[in-house]
Design an enzyme around this catalytic site. Structure first.
Site, mmCIF file in Angstrom:
data_model
loop_
_atom_site.group_PDB
_atom_site.id
_atom_site.type_symbol
_atom_site.label_atom_id
_atom_site.label_comp_id
_atom_site.label_asym_id
_atom_site.label_seq_id
_atom_site.Cartn_x
_atom_site.Cartn_y
_atom_site.Cartn_z
ATOM 1 N N ARG A 231 0.863 -1.176 0.000
ATOM 2 C CA ARG A 231 0.000 0.000 0.000
ATOM 3 C C ARG A 231 0.900 1.226 0.000
ATOM 4 N NH1 ARG A 231 -2.052 -3.605 3.897
ATOM 5 N NH2 ARG A 231 -4.178 -4.356 3.453
ATOM 6 N N LYS B 97 -2.546 -3.090 7.784
ATOM 7 C CA LYS B 97 -3.778 -2.703 8.472
ATOM 8 C C LYS B 97 -4.011 -3.589 9.685
ATOM 9 C CE LYS B 97 -6.427 -0.674 4.643
ATOM 10 N NZ LYS B 97 -7.683 -0.768 3.864
ATOM 11 N N HIS C 29 -2.792 2.973 -6.009
ATOM 12 C CA HIS C 29 -3.415 1.727 -5.559
ATOM 13 C C HIS C 29 -3.664 0.784 -6.736
ATOM 14 C CE1 HIS C 29 -4.842 -0.308 -2.027
ATOM 15 N NE2 HIS C 29 -5.942 -0.698 -2.641
ATOM 16 N N ARG D 100 -0.918 -1.703 -6.937
ATOM 17 C CA ARG D 100 -1.094 -2.839 -6.027
ATOM 18 C C ARG D 100 -2.103 -3.836 -6.606
ATOM 19 N NH1 ARG D 100 -1.279 -4.637 -0.424
ATOM 20 N NH2 ARG D 100 -3.426 -4.982 0.271
ATOM 21 N N HIS E 73 -4.017 -9.371 3.375
ATOM 22 C CA HIS E 73 -5.464 -9.395 3.602
ATOM 23 C C HIS E 73 -5.778 -10.313 4.783
ATOM 24 C CE1 HIS E 73 -6.479 -8.207 -0.829
ATOM 25 N NE2 HIS E 73 -6.197 -7.174 -0.070
ATOM 26 N N TYR F 206 -10.023 -10.686 -6.947
ATOM 27 C CA TYR F 206 -9.121 -10.687 -8.099
ATOM 28 C C TYR F 206 -9.426 -11.825 -9.064
ATOM 29 C CZ TYR F 206 -6.603 -7.071 -5.676
ATOM 30 O OH TYR F 206 -6.290 -5.889 -5.057
#
Length: 320
Positions: free
Chosen positions: A173, A198, A266, A269, A292, A301
């Protein structure tokens, strides 16, 4: 985080203060998010904004500074009035969903700490989110973008290329790339980075030799000396590099390279994940590389790749 800090945050809109008991609870919650949950500054800012907007609404709705007892008496219809008010102010469904999620987190913590028990927020349906797919670049466009760079000055061009290679070559990110320090610099001899993403989730990310070379070139050209704890990527005036400058660098290259408006940091990514999947990478491996928490987040994806295949089929098949 001190009570004074919380007061400054929550009084930013000029419509509060809170009652003492709610102010102390809010301060304790933020301390919990910082010290026990390890949330990033960006997440804390979002939670603060969501809580401030909600408490500001209650202040207007009740006609007095809200207290813990008011949170305990909260009704579903009051939550719906709050969301309707935010919708009238122009808040999108994604923003409202994030707000509901943040407030549910706050209420769960209030219940876990024996302050308040109220299930009104749990009874409110999450706003419906539009089903959007990531918009990756083609392999050729992504390669052209990271090879071109975005500025006339050599060290700034080298910096932008290094940042973009971390996004496309390692799937970082933009916030993760710009939080690296000189101590973390992925140069020769360091082919793996430990990234904290995150929610404080850590992951190991392999670094391509091409990316290492780009970072080394940037460091060799950068005119400013820095110590190990200093930010790896800096601006022209020696301050920490703003994500906005990378966004602008990519925006300037769109016309020259024929890139779509969706070409953003982004998107690099997204391109990292999509191109790995198209080359046969396992979805679980991509999940780990992206950081994730849930495989369902990564599975989007597969839809991107399916859409790409169908588009190629429609263009190429003689009977399509």
């Amino acid at each position: 985080m001190t009570r004074e800090t919380i007061d400054q945050l929550l009084e930013a809109d000029g419509e509060l203060p809170l009652s003492d008991d709610l102010g102390r609870a809010a301060a304790a919650w933020f301390d919990h998010l910082v010290h026990e949950r390890g949330h990033t500054p960006a997440t804390l800012t979002s939670y603060e904004r969501d809580l401030r907007q909600f408490l500001g609404f209650l202040r207007r709705d009740l006609g007095h500074a809200p207290c813990l007892a008011d949170l305990g008496r909260l009704e579903v219809k009051a939550v719906r009035r709050f969301l309707a008010a935010r919708r009238r102010e122009g808040a999108a469904s994604r923003s409202l969903a994030r707000t509901v999620s943040a407030l549910r987190t706050f209420y769960r913590w209030l219940e876990a700490t024996d302050r308040v028990t109220n299930r009104a927020l749990a009874q409110v349906a999450m706003p419906r989110l539009p089903h959007t797919l990531p918009k990756p670049l083609t392999v050729e466009k992504a390669a052209a973008l990271v090879e071109t760079g975005g500025a006339d000055d050599d060290w700034i061009r080298a910096r932008d290329v290094a940042v973009m290679l971390l996004l496309y070559g390692a799937g970082l990110r933009i916030s993760e790339a710009l939080s690296l320090t000189c101590r973390d610099a992925p140069v020769a001899g360091r082919d793996v980075l430990r990234i904290t993403g995150k929610g404080g989730k850590e992951r190991l990310v392999p670094i391509l030799p091409l990316t290492q070379q780009a970072v080394e070139r940037y460091l060799a050209l950068c005119p400013y000396p820095r110590d190990a704890a200093a930010p790896l990527f800096i601006g022209a005036k020696r301050g920490p590099l703003s994500p906005r400058l990378i966004q602008l660098a990519i925006a300037r290259m769109r016309d020259a390279l024929g890139l779509p408006e969706t070409a953003t940091p982004h998107a690099l990514r997204h391109s990292f994940a999509t191109h790995l999947l198209a080359a046969g990478a396992d979805l679980r491996q991509i999940q780990e590389l992206l950081g994730h928490a849930s495989l369902s987040t990564t599975q989007v994806y597969t839809e991107v790749d399916r859409a790409r295949i169908l588009a190629v089929y429609d263009r190429a098949h003689p009977r399509a």
